[in-house]
Scaffold this active site. Structure first.
Site, PDB file in Angstrom:
ATOM      1  N   GLY A 177       3.894  10.735   9.082  1.00 40.68           N
ATOM      2  CA  GLY A 177       3.875   9.549   8.385  1.00 40.68           C
ATOM      3  C   GLY A 177       5.067   8.419   8.665  1.00 40.68           C
ATOM      4  O   GLY A 177       5.557   8.100   7.705  1.00 40.68           O
ATOM      5  N   ALA A 178       5.278   8.382   9.948  1.00 40.99           N
ATOM      6  CA  ALA A 178       6.422   7.292  10.191  1.00 40.99           C
ATOM      7  C   ALA A 178       6.015   5.708  10.504  1.00 40.99           C
ATOM      8  O   ALA A 178       6.871   5.122  10.991  1.00 40.99           O
ATOM      9  CB  ALA A 178       7.057   7.952  11.710  1.00 40.99           C
ATOM     10  N   ARG A 230       5.626   3.712   8.135  1.00 41.39           N
ATOM     11  CA  ARG A 230       6.104   2.971   6.808  1.00 41.39           C
ATOM     12  C   ARG A 230       7.300   3.769   6.200  1.00 41.39           C
ATOM     13  O   ARG A 230       7.425   4.899   6.417  1.00 41.39           O
ATOM     14  CB  ARG A 230       5.012   2.830   6.040  1.00 41.39           C
ATOM     15  CG  ARG A 230       3.846   1.915   6.332  1.00 41.39           C
ATOM     16  CD  ARG A 230       2.810   1.574   5.328  1.00 41.39           C
ATOM     17  NE  ARG A 230       1.901   2.816   5.026  1.00 41.39           N
ATOM     18  CZ  ARG A 230       1.578   3.138   3.957  1.00 41.39           C
ATOM     19  NH1 ARG A 230       1.982   2.731   2.775  1.00 41.39           N
ATOM     20  NH2 ARG A 230       0.555   4.221   4.015  1.00 41.39           N
ATOM     21  N   VAL A 288      -2.665  14.575   9.085  1.00 44.99           N
ATOM     22  CA  VAL A 288      -2.241  15.921   8.947  1.00 44.99           C
ATOM     23  C   VAL A 288      -3.191  16.924   8.461  1.00 44.99           C
ATOM     24  O   VAL A 288      -2.969  18.333   8.370  1.00 44.99           O
ATOM     25  CB  VAL A 288      -0.713  16.034   8.128  1.00 44.99           C
ATOM     26  CG1 VAL A 288       0.177  15.313   9.157  1.00 44.99           C
ATOM     27  CG2 VAL A 288      -1.049  15.509   6.709  1.00 44.99           C
ATOM     28  N   TYR A 318       0.480  15.995  -7.640  1.00 47.21           N
ATOM     29  CA  TYR A 318       1.783  15.676  -6.616  1.00 47.21           C
ATOM     30  C   TYR A 318       2.780  16.748  -6.904  1.00 47.21           C
ATOM     31  O   TYR A 318       3.377  16.994  -5.911  1.00 47.21           O
ATOM     32  CB  TYR A 318       2.079  14.248  -6.711  1.00 47.21           C
ATOM     33  CG  TYR A 318       3.156  13.431  -6.075  1.00 47.21           C
ATOM     34  CD1 TYR A 318       2.917  13.228  -4.864  1.00 47.21           C
ATOM     35  CD2 TYR A 318       4.352  13.150  -6.667  1.00 47.21           C
ATOM     36  CE1 TYR A 318       3.843  12.544  -4.019  1.00 47.21           C
ATOM     37  CE2 TYR A 318       5.497  12.722  -6.093  1.00 47.21           C
ATOM     38  CZ  TYR A 318       5.109  12.540  -4.727  1.00 47.21           C
ATOM     39  OH  TYR A 318       6.104  11.783  -3.734  1.00 47.21           O
ATOM     40  N   LYS A 343       4.415  19.030  -4.109  1.00 49.49           N
ATOM     41  CA  LYS A 343       5.697  19.009  -3.644  1.00 49.49           C
ATOM     42  C   LYS A 343       6.678  20.337  -3.896  1.00 49.49           C
ATOM     43  O   LYS A 343       7.450  20.436  -3.354  1.00 49.49           O
ATOM     44  CB  LYS A 343       6.269  17.641  -4.301  1.00 49.49           C
ATOM     45  CG  LYS A 343       5.606  16.537  -3.712  1.00 49.49           C
ATOM     46  CD  LYS A 343       6.016  16.213  -2.329  1.00 49.49           C
ATOM     47  CE  LYS A 343       5.667  14.813  -1.792  1.00 49.49           C
ATOM     48  NZ  LYS A 343       5.663  14.693  -0.295  1.00 49.49           N
ATOM     49  N   ILE A 351      12.039   5.656  -4.631  1.00 52.55           N
ATOM     50  CA  ILE A 351      12.489   5.143  -3.370  1.00 52.55           C
ATOM     51  C   ILE A 351      11.819   3.981  -3.010  1.00 52.55           C
ATOM     52  O   ILE A 351      10.502   3.890  -3.143  1.00 52.55           O
ATOM     53  CB  ILE A 351      12.486   6.073  -1.944  1.00 52.55           C
ATOM     54  CG1 ILE A 351      13.292   7.340  -2.363  1.00 52.55           C
ATOM     55  CG2 ILE A 351      12.906   5.480  -0.958  1.00 52.55           C
ATOM     56  CD1 ILE A 351      14.786   7.182  -2.632  1.00 52.55           C
TER      57      ILE A 351
HETATM   58  P1  NDP Z   1       4.365   5.373   1.821  1.00 52.29           P
HETATM   59  O1  NDP Z   1       3.006   5.523   1.271  1.00 52.29           O
HETATM   60  O2  NDP Z   1       5.092   4.314   2.235  1.00 52.29           O
HETATM   61  O3  NDP Z   1       4.099   5.809   3.559  1.00 52.29           O
HETATM   62  C1  NDP Z   1       3.191   7.176   3.616  1.00 52.29           C
HETATM   63  C2  NDP Z   1       3.267   7.532   4.956  1.00 52.29           C
HETATM   64  O4  NDP Z   1       2.294   8.903   5.265  1.00 52.29           O
HETATM   65  C3  NDP Z   1       2.579   6.705   5.893  1.00 52.29           C
HETATM   66  O5  NDP Z   1       3.119   6.441   7.247  1.00 52.29           O
HETATM   67  C4  NDP Z   1       1.101   7.229   5.993  1.00 52.29           C
HETATM   68  O6  NDP Z   1       0.325   6.694   7.270  1.00 52.29           O
HETATM   69  C5  NDP Z   1       1.492   8.649   6.042  1.00 52.29           C
HETATM   70  N1  NDP Z   1       0.232   9.272   5.721  1.00 52.29           N
HETATM   71  C6  NDP Z   1      -0.420   9.471   4.536  1.00 52.29           C
HETATM   72  N2  NDP Z   1      -1.496  10.348   4.723  1.00 52.29           N
HETATM   73  C7  NDP Z   1      -1.523  10.798   5.957  1.00 52.29           C
HETATM   74  C8  NDP Z   1      -2.102  11.742   6.647  1.00 52.29           C
HETATM   75  N3  NDP Z   1      -3.320  12.666   6.127  1.00 52.29           N
HETATM   76  N4  NDP Z   1      -1.845  12.236   7.940  1.00 52.29           N
HETATM   77  C9  NDP Z   1      -0.663  11.465   8.510  1.00 52.29           C
HETATM   78  N5  NDP Z   1      -0.100  10.505   7.879  1.00 52.29           N
HETATM   79  C10 NDP Z   1      -0.210  10.317   6.809  1.00 52.29           C
HETATM   80  O7  NDP Z   1       5.203   6.478   1.330  1.00 52.29           O
HETATM   81  P2  NDP Z   1       6.819   6.726   1.194  1.00 52.29           P
HETATM   82  O8  NDP Z   1       7.519   6.126   2.503  1.00 52.29           O
HETATM   83  O9  NDP Z   1       7.164   6.384   0.035  1.00 52.29           O
HETATM   84  O10 NDP Z   1       6.760   8.300   1.092  1.00 52.29           O
HETATM   85  C11 NDP Z   1       7.020   9.241   2.165  1.00 52.29           C
HETATM   86  C12 NDP Z   1       7.171  10.669   1.662  1.00 52.29           C
HETATM   87  O11 NDP Z   1       8.209  10.775   0.793  1.00 52.29           O
HETATM   88  C13 NDP Z   1       5.844  11.118   0.860  1.00 52.29           C
HETATM   89  O12 NDP Z   1       5.805  12.503   1.263  1.00 52.29           O
HETATM   90  C14 NDP Z   1       6.164  10.940  -0.283  1.00 52.29           C
HETATM   91  O13 NDP Z   1       5.735  11.692  -1.264  1.00 52.29           O
HETATM   92  C15 NDP Z   1       7.802  11.304  -0.248  1.00 52.29           C
HETATM   93  N6  NDP Z   1       8.335  10.655  -1.643  1.00 52.29           N
HETATM   94  C16 NDP Z   1       8.368   9.204  -1.921  1.00 52.29           C
HETATM   95  C17 NDP Z   1       9.012   8.756  -2.922  1.00 52.29           C
HETATM   96  C18 NDP Z   1       9.310   7.140  -3.284  1.00 52.29           C
HETATM   97  O14 NDP Z   1       9.661   6.954  -4.450  1.00 52.29           O
HETATM   98  N7  NDP Z   1       8.727   6.514  -2.378  1.00 52.29           N
HETATM   99  C19 NDP Z   1       9.854   9.568  -3.867  1.00 52.29           C
HETATM  100  C20 NDP Z   1       9.608  11.005  -3.597  1.00 52.29           C
HETATM  101  C21 NDP Z   1       9.175  11.591  -2.523  1.00 52.29           C
HETATM  102  P3  NDP Z   1      -0.668   5.650   7.612  1.00 52.29           P
HETATM  103  O15 NDP Z   1       0.286   4.401   6.733  1.00 52.29           O
HETATM  104  O16 NDP Z   1      -0.636   5.158   9.003  1.00 52.29           O
HETATM  105  O17 NDP Z   1      -1.907   5.803   6.821  1.00 52.29           O
END
Ligand code: NDP
Length: 245
Positions: free
Chosen positions: A14-15, A17, A66, A157, A161, A190
């Site tokens: 998930g890199a 974004r 994933v 969620y 988690k 975040i």
């Molecule tokens: P974003 O929604 O900005 O990004 C999510 C990322 O996960 C994207 O790169 C997306 O890929 C990828 N992704 C989603 N589903 C899949 C999949 N099935 N296979 C591979 N990649 C996948 O989320 P955040 O950056 O905010 O969050 C990142 C992590 O941090 C998550 O696990 C989230 O639960 C956790 N988190 C976030 C918080 C927040 O406040 N933002 C707080 C606490 C935890 P693509 O765009 O290519 O689909």
């Protein structure tokens, strides 16, 4: 230009974004060759790679879902053919699909659990096998403050988690003697697309520091856990939440 074959390799799921991108950029700036996984946003993943290169780092993008064990397995086999090993794994991919439990469709429950927990299993198992052979490696998984406090509308969620924490603590004990460390980072709110539609101002009153965090503030903790400075830390959950829990 560093000799790429000598760089250690980090796989960040998930890199494309948000937090995953910040982690990928940070690890690359520290000399890791970063495999930036994405699911559906190729263009955004390419932007992550551009940022990695702009900062003097190197890496590549890699598409897989994933949730899809076969696709993950194939991708990891391909990576380990060109790189000698995966030294760092960051399980970051995650989604939310909120609804109070009494109204929640099974699909919402399953998709969130699948992405986080099936995703953890699908990715971690083949990577840790390679780490066990090498007798070295670091795994960091991104959980959430919701795993610890719960959150109205996020039973799926929070369950996913919290599961990540139990799985990571167990794995940490299984592989500690093989020189592999396994930890969890649990962010609070975040500033990413994931929370773009959330009422951030209303949440601010719940955050002792009075502001939401930046992805880079999560990435710096992940980076520490990956470093030799954290050589005696395993099986831990580190909160990055402005004092929320
Ligand atoms: P974003 O929604 O900005 O990004 C999510 C990322 O996960 C994207 O790169 C997306 O890929 C990828 N992704 C989603 N589903 C899949 C999949 N099935 N296979 C591979 N990649 C996948 O989320 P955040 O950056 O905010 O969050 C990142 C992590 O941090 C998550 O696990 C989230 O639960 C956790 N988190 C976030 C918080 C927040 O406040 N933002 C707080 C606490 C935890 P693509 O765009 O290519 O689909």
């Amino acid at each position: 230009m560093p000799d790429r074959s000598k760089q250690n390799t980090a796989l960040v799921t998930g890199a494309s974004r948000g937090i995953g991108r910040a982690i990928a950029v940070r690890l690359a700036s520290e000399g890791y060759y970063v495999i930036a996984n994405y699911h559906s946003h190729r263009e955004e993943a390419e932007n992550s790679l551009k940022q990695i290169r702009k900062n003097g780092g190197s890496g590549e993008i890699c598409q897989f879902d994933v949730r899809d064990a076969e696709a993950v397995q194939k991708a990891i086999e391909k990576i380990t053919k060109t790189r000698s090993s995966i030294d760092i794994l960051i399980n970051n991919a995650g989604i939310t699909d909120d609804q109070i439990l009494v109204m929640m469709a099974a699909e919402k429950w399953n998709s969130v659990i699948d992405t986080t927990l099936r995703g953890f299993y699908n990715t971690t198992k083949p990577v840790v096998q390679g780490m066990m052979v090498k007798k070295a490696g670091v795994i960091v998984s991104i959980s959430s403050v919701a795993a610890i406090t719960g959150n109205k509308g996020q039973s799926n969620y929070a369950a996913a988690k919290a599961g990540l924490i139990g799985a990571s603590k167990s794995l940490a004990q299984e592989v500690a003697k093989r020189g592999i460390r396994v930890n969890v980072v649990a962010p609070g709110l975040i500033d990413t697309e994931m929370v773009a539609s959330a009422p951030v101002d209303a949440f601010k009153s719940m955050i002792p520091m009075g502001r939401i965090g930046q992805p880079e503030e999560v990435a710096s903790v992940v980076s520490f856990l990956c470093s030799e400075d954290a050589s005696y830390i395993t099986g831990q959950v580190i909160g990055v939440n402005g004092g929320m829990a």
